[in-house]
Write a protein that holds these residues in place. Structure first.
Motif, PDB file in Angstrom:
ATOM      1  N   SER A   8       0.837  -1.194   0.000  1.00  0.00           N
ATOM      2  CA  SER A   8       0.000   0.000   0.000  1.00  0.00           C
ATOM      3  C   SER A   8       0.877   1.251   0.000  1.00  0.00           C
ATOM      4  O   SER A   8       1.805   1.362   0.808  1.00  0.00           O
ATOM      5  CB  SER A   8      -0.887   0.002   1.243  1.00  0.00           C
ATOM      6  OG  SER A   8      -1.423   1.285   1.474  1.00  0.00           O
ATOM      7  N   LEU A   9       0.547   2.169  -0.873  1.00  0.00           N
ATOM      8  CA  LEU A   9       1.274   3.433  -0.930  1.00  0.00           C
ATOM      9  C   LEU A   9       1.159   4.175   0.396  1.00  0.00           C
ATOM     10  O   LEU A   9       2.155   4.663   0.941  1.00  0.00           O
ATOM     11  CB  LEU A   9       0.727   4.299  -2.079  1.00  0.00           C
ATOM     12  CG  LEU A   9       1.396   5.647  -2.291  1.00  0.00           C
ATOM     13  CD1 LEU A   9       2.857   5.473  -2.688  1.00  0.00           C
ATOM     14  CD2 LEU A   9       0.655   6.442  -3.349  1.00  0.00           C
ATOM     15  N   THR A  16       7.497   4.477   5.254  1.00  0.00           N
ATOM     16  CA  THR A  16       8.895   4.036   5.294  1.00  0.00           C
ATOM     17  C   THR A  16       9.815   5.094   4.712  1.00  0.00           C
ATOM     18  O   THR A  16      10.875   5.390   5.278  1.00  0.00           O
ATOM     19  CB  THR A  16       9.070   2.694   4.566  1.00  0.00           C
ATOM     20  OG1 THR A  16       8.213   1.729   5.178  1.00  0.00           O
ATOM     21  CG2 THR A  16      10.515   2.210   4.637  1.00  0.00           C
ATOM     22  N   VAL A  17       9.424   5.685   3.590  1.00  0.00           N
ATOM     23  CA  VAL A  17      10.232   6.751   2.989  1.00  0.00           C
ATOM     24  C   VAL A  17      10.332   7.932   3.957  1.00  0.00           C
ATOM     25  O   VAL A  17      11.408   8.489   4.169  1.00  0.00           O
ATOM     26  CB  VAL A  17       9.659   7.181   1.618  1.00  0.00           C
ATOM     27  CG1 VAL A  17      10.321   8.458   1.120  1.00  0.00           C
ATOM     28  CG2 VAL A  17       9.835   6.052   0.604  1.00  0.00           C
ATOM     29  N   ALA A  27      17.260  12.711  -0.118  1.00  0.00           N
ATOM     30  CA  ALA A  27      16.524  11.983  -1.153  1.00  0.00           C
ATOM     31  C   ALA A  27      17.401  10.962  -1.875  1.00  0.00           C
ATOM     32  O   ALA A  27      16.966   9.840  -2.142  1.00  0.00           O
ATOM     33  CB  ALA A  27      15.910  12.963  -2.152  1.00  0.00           C
ATOM     34  N   SER A  28      18.646  11.311  -2.162  1.00  0.00           N
ATOM     35  CA  SER A  28      19.524  10.376  -2.886  1.00  0.00           C
ATOM     36  C   SER A  28      19.871   9.160  -2.021  1.00  0.00           C
ATOM     37  O   SER A  28      19.993   8.049  -2.531  1.00  0.00           O
ATOM     38  CB  SER A  28      20.799  11.073  -3.366  1.00  0.00           C
ATOM     39  OG  SER A  28      21.609  11.475  -2.277  1.00  0.00           O
ATOM     40  N   LEU A  40      13.127  -3.377   2.017  1.00  0.00           N
ATOM     41  CA  LEU A  40      13.069  -2.406   3.106  1.00  0.00           C
ATOM     42  C   LEU A  40      11.663  -1.829   3.240  1.00  0.00           C
ATOM     43  O   LEU A  40      11.190  -1.557   4.344  1.00  0.00           O
ATOM     44  CB  LEU A  40      14.078  -1.286   2.824  1.00  0.00           C
ATOM     45  CG  LEU A  40      14.249  -0.161   3.824  1.00  0.00           C
ATOM     46  CD1 LEU A  40      14.817  -0.696   5.135  1.00  0.00           C
ATOM     47  CD2 LEU A  40      15.180   0.890   3.264  1.00  0.00           C
ATOM     48  N   LEU A  41      10.990  -1.683   2.111  1.00  0.00           N
ATOM     49  CA  LEU A  41       9.643  -1.112   2.101  1.00  0.00           C
ATOM     50  C   LEU A  41       8.608  -2.034   2.740  1.00  0.00           C
ATOM     51  O   LEU A  41       7.508  -1.599   3.065  1.00  0.00           O
ATOM     52  CB  LEU A  41       9.224  -0.775   0.669  1.00  0.00           C
ATOM     53  CG  LEU A  41      10.065   0.307  -0.007  1.00  0.00           C
ATOM     54  CD1 LEU A  41       9.749   0.369  -1.493  1.00  0.00           C
ATOM     55  CD2 LEU A  41       9.845   1.654   0.665  1.00  0.00           C
ATOM     56  N   GLN A  42       8.952  -3.302   2.923  1.00  0.00           N
ATOM     57  CA  GLN A  42       8.029  -4.268   3.511  1.00  0.00           C
ATOM     58  C   GLN A  42       8.195  -4.411   5.017  1.00  0.00           C
ATOM     59  O   GLN A  42       7.345  -4.989   5.678  1.00  0.00           O
ATOM     60  CB  GLN A  42       8.251  -5.654   2.890  1.00  0.00           C
ATOM     61  CG  GLN A  42       7.891  -5.740   1.434  1.00  0.00           C
ATOM     62  CD  GLN A  42       8.217  -7.109   0.879  1.00  0.00           C
ATOM     63  OE1 GLN A  42       9.374  -7.475   0.764  1.00  0.00           O
ATOM     64  NE2 GLN A  42       7.190  -7.860   0.558  1.00  0.00           N
ATOM     65  N   LEU A  43       9.291  -3.907   5.557  1.00  0.00           N
ATOM     66  CA  LEU A  43       9.582  -4.100   6.974  1.00  0.00           C
ATOM     67  C   LEU A  43       8.731  -3.185   7.842  1.00  0.00           C
ATOM     68  O   LEU A  43       8.462  -2.043   7.493  1.00  0.00           O
ATOM     69  CB  LEU A  43      11.064  -3.849   7.245  1.00  0.00           C
ATOM     70  CG  LEU A  43      12.044  -4.766   6.514  1.00  0.00           C
ATOM     71  CD1 LEU A  43      13.477  -4.340   6.792  1.00  0.00           C
ATOM     72  CD2 LEU A  43      11.820  -6.210   6.892  1.00  0.00           C
ATOM     73  N   SER A  44       8.327  -3.697   8.973  1.00  0.00           N
ATOM     74  CA  SER A  44       7.508  -2.950   9.922  1.00  0.00           C
ATOM     75  C   SER A  44       8.349  -1.892  10.633  1.00  0.00           C
ATOM     76  O   SER A  44       9.457  -2.176  11.104  1.00  0.00           O
ATOM     77  CB  SER A  44       6.931  -3.921  10.955  1.00  0.00           C
ATOM     78  OG  SER A  44       6.433  -3.232  12.068  1.00  0.00           O
TER      79      SER A  44
END
Length: 96
Positions: A8-9, A16-17, A27-28, A40-44
């Motif tokens: 999910s966005l 996460t971002v 940002a880089s 990494l985007l899936q980690l809680s």
């Protein structure tokens, strides 16, 4: 990484971002970390990312060091606490 398509966005990607930015990444560095380790985007945040960063802080890592480590080797936060502790012990034995 097809599994990322199901994230999910609003519930996964944006938080996460933002967490990485709040940690001090520019940002880089965020792009670099996610490119190197998209999972990494899936980690809680609560169960995984925050406890790992807290452990690094408790072990004396400065914020800038944590940012550098996570931008270069983001897989580190996927380690179990036991494995992370072992890796940190090895690093500290080598003078970091």
């Amino acid at each position: 990484h097809p599994q990322l398509l199901g994230l999910s966005l609003e519930e996964n990607l944006k938080p996460t971002v933002q967490w990485l930015k709040d940690l001090g990444m520019d940002a880089s560095q965020v792009v670099k970390a996610i490119t190197k380790y998209p999972e990494l985007l899936q980690l809680s945040l609560g169960d995984n990312l925050n406890p790992k960063v807290q452990m690094l802080r408790e072990r004396g890592f400065a914020k800038s060091q944590i940012v550098k480590v996570l931008s270069c080797f983001p897989q580190l936060v996927s380690y179990s606490m036991k494995r992370l502790t072992h890796r940190l012990n090895v690093l500290e034995g080598q003078g970091r």
